[in-house]
Design an enzyme around this catalytic site. Structure first.
Site, mmCIF file in Angstrom:
data_model
loop_
_atom_site.group_PDB
_atom_site.id
_atom_site.type_symbol
_atom_site.label_atom_id
_atom_site.label_comp_id
_atom_site.label_asym_id
_atom_site.label_seq_id
_atom_site.Cartn_x
_atom_site.Cartn_y
_atom_site.Cartn_z
ATOM 1 N N SER A 177 9.751 3.045 -43.870
ATOM 2 C CA SER A 177 10.966 3.826 -43.675
ATOM 3 C C SER A 177 10.637 5.227 -43.155
ATOM 4 O O SER A 177 9.727 5.891 -43.652
ATOM 5 C CB SER A 177 11.736 3.945 -44.990
ATOM 6 O OG SER A 177 12.734 4.938 -44.860
ATOM 7 N N GLN A 218 23.586 10.958 -48.142
ATOM 8 C CA GLN A 218 23.846 11.045 -49.590
ATOM 9 C C GLN A 218 22.556 10.899 -50.393
ATOM 10 O O GLN A 218 22.373 11.571 -51.407
ATOM 11 C CB GLN A 218 24.837 9.955 -50.030
ATOM 12 C CG GLN A 218 26.269 10.198 -49.567
ATOM 13 C CD GLN A 218 26.908 11.423 -50.190
ATOM 14 O OE1 GLN A 218 26.646 11.778 -51.337
ATOM 15 N NE2 GLN A 218 27.749 12.096 -49.434
ATOM 16 N N GLU A 222 39.447 9.027 -43.557
ATOM 17 C CA GLU A 222 38.509 9.219 -42.442
ATOM 18 C C GLU A 222 39.090 8.705 -41.131
ATOM 19 O O GLU A 222 38.834 9.276 -40.078
ATOM 20 C CB GLU A 222 37.135 8.601 -42.751
ATOM 21 C CG GLU A 222 37.084 7.101 -42.884
ATOM 22 C CD GLU A 222 35.893 6.618 -43.714
ATOM 23 O OE1 GLU A 222 35.272 7.423 -44.434
ATOM 24 O OE2 GLU A 222 35.593 5.408 -43.651
ATOM 25 N N HIS A 253 30.666 4.829 -52.661
ATOM 26 C CA HIS A 253 31.864 4.404 -51.918
ATOM 27 C C HIS A 253 32.179 2.995 -52.418
ATOM 28 O O HIS A 253 31.263 2.210 -52.673
ATOM 29 C CB HIS A 253 31.564 4.432 -50.420
ATOM 30 C CG HIS A 253 32.689 3.935 -49.537
ATOM 31 N ND1 HIS A 253 34.030 4.185 -49.794
ATOM 32 C CD2 HIS A 253 32.662 3.226 -48.387
ATOM 33 C CE1 HIS A 253 34.756 3.642 -48.829
ATOM 34 N NE2 HIS A 253 33.961 3.045 -47.971
ATOM 35 N N GLY A 278 19.009 9.066 -46.964
ATOM 36 C CA GLY A 278 19.736 9.603 -45.815
ATOM 37 C C GLY A 278 20.647 10.727 -46.262
ATOM 38 O O GLY A 278 20.275 11.552 -47.094
HETATM 39 P P1 NAD Z 1 22.729 6.942 -44.382
HETATM 40 O O1 NAD Z 1 23.053 6.224 -43.127
HETATM 41 O O2 NAD Z 1 22.489 8.407 -44.276
HETATM 42 O O3 NAD Z 1 21.469 6.234 -45.094
HETATM 43 C C1 NAD Z 1 20.285 6.137 -44.488
HETATM 44 C C2 NAD Z 1 19.219 5.736 -45.515
HETATM 45 O O4 NAD Z 1 19.320 4.354 -45.826
HETATM 46 C C3 NAD Z 1 17.824 5.975 -44.994
HETATM 47 O O5 NAD Z 1 17.017 6.395 -46.049
HETATM 48 C C4 NAD Z 1 17.389 4.619 -44.526
HETATM 49 O O6 NAD Z 1 16.008 4.478 -44.632
HETATM 50 C C5 NAD Z 1 18.094 3.719 -45.514
HETATM 51 N N1 NAD Z 1 18.403 2.405 -44.907
HETATM 52 C C6 NAD Z 1 19.060 2.202 -43.737
HETATM 53 N N2 NAD Z 1 19.186 0.876 -43.509
HETATM 54 C C7 NAD Z 1 18.594 0.248 -44.559
HETATM 55 C C8 NAD Z 1 18.382 -1.100 -44.899
HETATM 56 N N3 NAD Z 1 18.803 -2.088 -44.103
HETATM 57 N N4 NAD Z 1 17.750 -1.386 -46.057
HETATM 58 C C9 NAD Z 1 17.299 -0.395 -46.851
HETATM 59 N N5 NAD Z 1 17.457 0.907 -46.575
HETATM 60 C C10 NAD Z 1 18.097 1.224 -45.449
HETATM 61 O O7 NAD Z 1 23.831 6.590 -45.476
HETATM 62 P P2 NAD Z 1 24.955 7.540 -46.084
HETATM 63 O O8 NAD Z 1 25.884 7.962 -44.990
HETATM 64 O O9 NAD Z 1 24.333 8.558 -46.966
HETATM 65 O O10 NAD Z 1 25.766 6.473 -46.968
HETATM 66 C C11 NAD Z 1 25.276 6.009 -48.215
HETATM 67 C C12 NAD Z 1 26.462 5.653 -49.093
HETATM 68 O O11 NAD Z 1 27.188 6.839 -49.407
HETATM 69 C C13 NAD Z 1 27.457 4.710 -48.431
HETATM 70 O O12 NAD Z 1 27.987 3.884 -49.422
HETATM 71 C C14 NAD Z 1 28.534 5.670 -47.923
HETATM 72 O O13 NAD Z 1 29.807 5.047 -47.774
HETATM 73 C C15 NAD Z 1 28.550 6.680 -49.046
HETATM 74 N N6 NAD Z 1 29.077 7.984 -48.687
HETATM 75 C C16 NAD Z 1 28.524 8.668 -47.653
HETATM 76 C C17 NAD Z 1 28.969 9.941 -47.364
HETATM 77 C C18 NAD Z 1 28.249 10.765 -46.330
HETATM 78 O O14 NAD Z 1 28.310 11.964 -46.428
HETATM 79 N N7 NAD Z 1 27.523 10.221 -45.375
HETATM 80 C C19 NAD Z 1 30.024 10.527 -48.111
HETATM 81 C C20 NAD Z 1 30.559 9.798 -49.196
HETATM 82 C C21 NAD Z 1 30.066 8.531 -49.466
HETATM 83 MG MG MG Z 2 35.273 10.018 -47.470
#
Ligand code: NAD
Ligand code: MG
Length: 331
Positions: free
Chosen positions: A48, A25, A192, A105, A23
């Protein structure tokens, strides 16, 4: 003053890295690491929707179990709510002895929802920016700063491994600050909620609504309270608040100093302190975990309500007008 680290030894990542999730990150980490010469496999659930995009980008996609098997490091980049069961069911049974676990995180480790056994490094590299920016800046030769932490140091070089990962991700170009899982989790949630997401959106909406309710045109209110915010924060980002104040008019600068503190006043500071207390005592985490366990019904309601607001509808119309124009060869 905190020390800022600007390098890491990418050669420490000489085995396979399993990136779980593709997704926001996940795609940025997988692609940046790959482009930094690290062997990456993306681990996804069967069926997926992200698999096609990862394969399109030339990455190897496997089941979570297969990506984890043989991996030197497993990066948890699925949503925080999905991580504990994914860890229990697919990661822990397939984890190599000594494999490192990496988080972006600190939430799940800090609040005890994932507790890896001794013998595994547990590290964090948390980019201070959205995933799509982490990828874009890397391709432009820049980086997104990150905070790094070690919750468990089994190898004796967990810190170095976190720096290596940060270097491969491009974070070392911008700078890395050493933190703890507690500090990252608590400051991230606080930021946030009060400033970056909750605070700024509330400020935008209240400003927009105040103008519209007083009879001003919604389009003018949108430009004023939302559109221009990016231009202002870009200046702050580039050169601090003084750089922004240098660029705006003296009238705006005077208003900024004289009136700003009357709007975001000491009540807001009190509210912020209360928010921080609810993060530190775990009550926010309990509420959010219960919400995740229910299937996030409140989040569905919040999303539906926001989509109906006037500012979102006005904004969609105005943003659609700004299409890129191909300029004919001006000589
Ligand atoms: P996201 O929601 O974008 O992730 C989606 C991905 O996870 C997809 O590939 C999906 O297929 C997979 N997924 C979703 N549910 C699932 C499940 N039940 N089992 C297996 N795979 C599954 O996530 P994100 O926002 O990139 O967050 C990922 C991590 O990074 C988290 O720990 C978040 O706190 C951290 N983080 C995110 C950001 C950001 O920019 N979004 C910034 C800093 C830290
Ligand atoms: Mg943050």
């Amino acid at each position: 003053m905190a020390e800022i680290f600007k390098s890491g030894n990418v050669d420490l990542l000489n085995g396979k890295v399993a990136v779980l999730g593709y997704g926001s990150q996940g795609h940025a980490h997988a692609l940046n690491l790959r482009d930094s010469g690290v062997e990456v496999e993306v681990g996804l659930r069967a069926g997926s929707a992200s698999a096609a995009a990862a394969e399109e980008a030339g990455l190897t996609v496997r089941s979570v179990a297969d990506a984890v098997r043989g991996a030197q490091l497993v990066a948890f980049l699925v949503p925080d709510g999905a991580q504990p069961s994914l860890y229990e069911e697919e990661v822990a049974p397939n984890l190599e002895p000594g494999a490192a676990l990496l988080f972006a995180h600190g939430f799940n480790v800090h609040y005890g929802r994932i507790a890896p056994p001794a013998g595994h490094d547990v590290i964090m590299v948390a980019p201070k920016g959205p995933g799509h920016v982490v990828r874009r800046l890397y391709t432009e030769g820049y980086g997104t700063p990150a905070v790094v932490a070690v919750a468990q140091d089994a190898s004796g070089q967990a810190q170095e491994l976190a720096f290596a990962y940060g270097a491969a991700l491009g974070a070392a170009r911008a700078g890395m600050v050493v933190t703890s899982f507690a500090e990252e989790t608590e400051t991230d949630l606080f930021g946030e909620q009060t400033v970056l997401c909750g605070g700024v959106t509330q400020l935008i909406q209240l400003g927009f609504e105040t103008l519209v309710e007083a009879g001003y045109q919604p389009e003018v209110a949108y430009y004023e309270c939302l559109h221009e915010l990016k231009l202002i924060t870009d200046l702050i980002w580039e050169g601090g608040i003084e750089r922004m104040h240098f660029s705006i008019s003296d009238t705006a600068e005077y208003g900024s100093h004289a009136v700003g503190p009357k709007v975001v006043d000491e009540h807001v500071r009190e509210n912020m302190r209360a928010v921080l207390a609810s993060i530190r005592d775990g009550s926010f985490a309990r509420d959010w975990i219960a919400e995740m366990d229910r299937g996030q019904p409140s989040l569905d309601v919040y999303r539906a309500k926001l989509a109906e607001t006037q500012i979102e509808q006005v904004g969609a119309r105005l943003r659609a007008l700004n299409v890129k124009e191909e300029t004919a060869g001006v000589g």
